[in-house]
Design an enzyme around this catalytic site. Structure first.
Site, PDB file in Angstrom:
ATOM      1  N   GLU A  45      46.432  40.746 137.461  1.00 45.55           N
ATOM      2  CA  GLU A  45      45.170  40.367 136.808  1.00 45.55           C
ATOM      3  C   GLU A  45      44.027  41.228 137.336  1.00 45.55           C
ATOM      4  OE1 GLU A  45      41.767  37.095 137.496  1.00 45.55           O
ATOM      5  OE2 GLU A  45      43.812  36.508 138.018  1.00 45.55           O
ATOM      6  N   ASP A  49      41.999  43.788 134.771  1.00 37.91           N
ATOM      7  CA  ASP A  49      40.561  43.681 134.527  1.00 37.91           C
ATOM      8  C   ASP A  49      39.917  45.062 134.558  1.00 37.91           C
ATOM      9  OD1 ASP A  49      37.963  42.167 134.412  1.00 37.91           O
ATOM     10  OD2 ASP A  49      37.722  43.096 136.377  1.00 37.91           O
ATOM     11  N   ASP A 118      43.063  35.234 132.314  1.00 40.25           N
ATOM     12  CA  ASP A 118      43.664  35.908 133.469  1.00 40.25           C
ATOM     13  C   ASP A 118      45.023  36.499 133.118  1.00 40.25           C
ATOM     14  OD1 ASP A 118      41.467  35.151 134.940  1.00 40.25           O
ATOM     15  OD2 ASP A 118      42.482  33.522 136.009  1.00 40.25           O
ATOM     16  N   GLU A 121      44.802  39.703 131.070  1.00 34.48           N
ATOM     17  CA  GLU A 121      44.505  40.858 131.915  1.00 34.48           C
ATOM     18  C   GLU A 121      45.755  41.306 132.677  1.00 34.48           C
ATOM     19  OE1 GLU A 121      39.776  39.876 132.803  1.00 34.48           O
ATOM     20  OE2 GLU A 121      41.312  39.323 134.258  1.00 34.48           O
TER      21      GLU A 121
END
EC number: 3.1.26.3
Length: 227
Positions: A45, A49, A118, A121
């Site tokens: 995650e 991002d 989350d 990502e």
């Protein structure tokens, strides 16, 4: 490692076949399922991002070569925020294949916005680790699709715009009041009413107070500007 039938179907919806299936398994594993032999998706995650951010920054620069940073920043934020990631996750049925612990599953984890965002990502990072940046970029641009082209409207902060409308007319700032809350604790729905001192009001309902406030402000601003 062989993928389950569910994950193979998810690969189809995602549009990427993993040469390293373990990456996909890790990307869909929530921390509530972690064990000595199973890693969760938190590190992916973190990476995803950053990959998403780079893809969107490049896309925005390419689509509007004259835009200054002050215009690009809110567009960027609208595209990478958790709500947007969660919306994309819902569209491809990511919640259906998440590996959750019993308590998280019972509390509606497959529908939770933060958890879905989350995981989305993490999936982006898994594709990046599996096939490189260009593959991850192509995936993101395809899944985000029309959102990128329409982001200018989405990025407009309705609450700020409504407050500026009120200030320009020497009115106090708008007031936001929660008038109702429905649904279970793990998936609440909030109804927010925005009120102006001149008696104008609008209401909106959403899965978070922030979204409901923005929607109510947008509805009222649209009506005021049309009138």
């Amino acid at each position: 490692m062989k993928l389950s039938g569910e994950l193979k179907a998810f690969e189809g919806r995602l549009g990427h076949r993993f040469s390293q299936p373990a990456l996909l398994v890790r990307a869909v594993t929530h921390s509530s399922m972690v064990s000595p032999t199973r890693d969760d998706n938190q590190r992916l995650e973190f990476l995803g991002d950053r990959v998403l951010g780079l893809v969107m920054a490049e896309a925005l620069l390419e689509r509007d070569r004259m835009a200054e940073e002050g215009l690009l920043a809110p567009r960027f934020n609208a595209l990478v925020r958790k709500e947007t990631c969660a919306d994309v996750a819902r569209e491809i049925g990511l919640g259906d294949v998440l590996k959750l612990g019993r308590s998280e599953m019972l509390s509606g984890g497959r529908r939770k916005q933060a958890l879905l965002g989350d995981a989305m990502e993490a999936v982006i990072a898994a594709v990046y680790r599996d096939a490189g940046f260009e593959a991850a970029k192509a995936l993101v641009l395809r899944l985000w699709g029309q959102r990128i082209d329409s982001v200018e409207e989405d990025a407009r902060d309705a609450k700020t715009a409504l407050q500026e409308w009120a200030q320009a007319r020497a009115l106090p700032p708008p007031d936001y009041v929660e008038t109702a809350r429905t649904g279970p604790d793990h998936a609440p729905r909030f109804t927010i009413e925005v009120r102006l001192a001149i008696g104008e009001t609008e209401s909106a309902t959403a899965g978070s107070k922030r979204q409901a406030e923005q929607a109510a402000a947008k509805a009222l601003l649209t009506r005021l500007e049309a009138g």
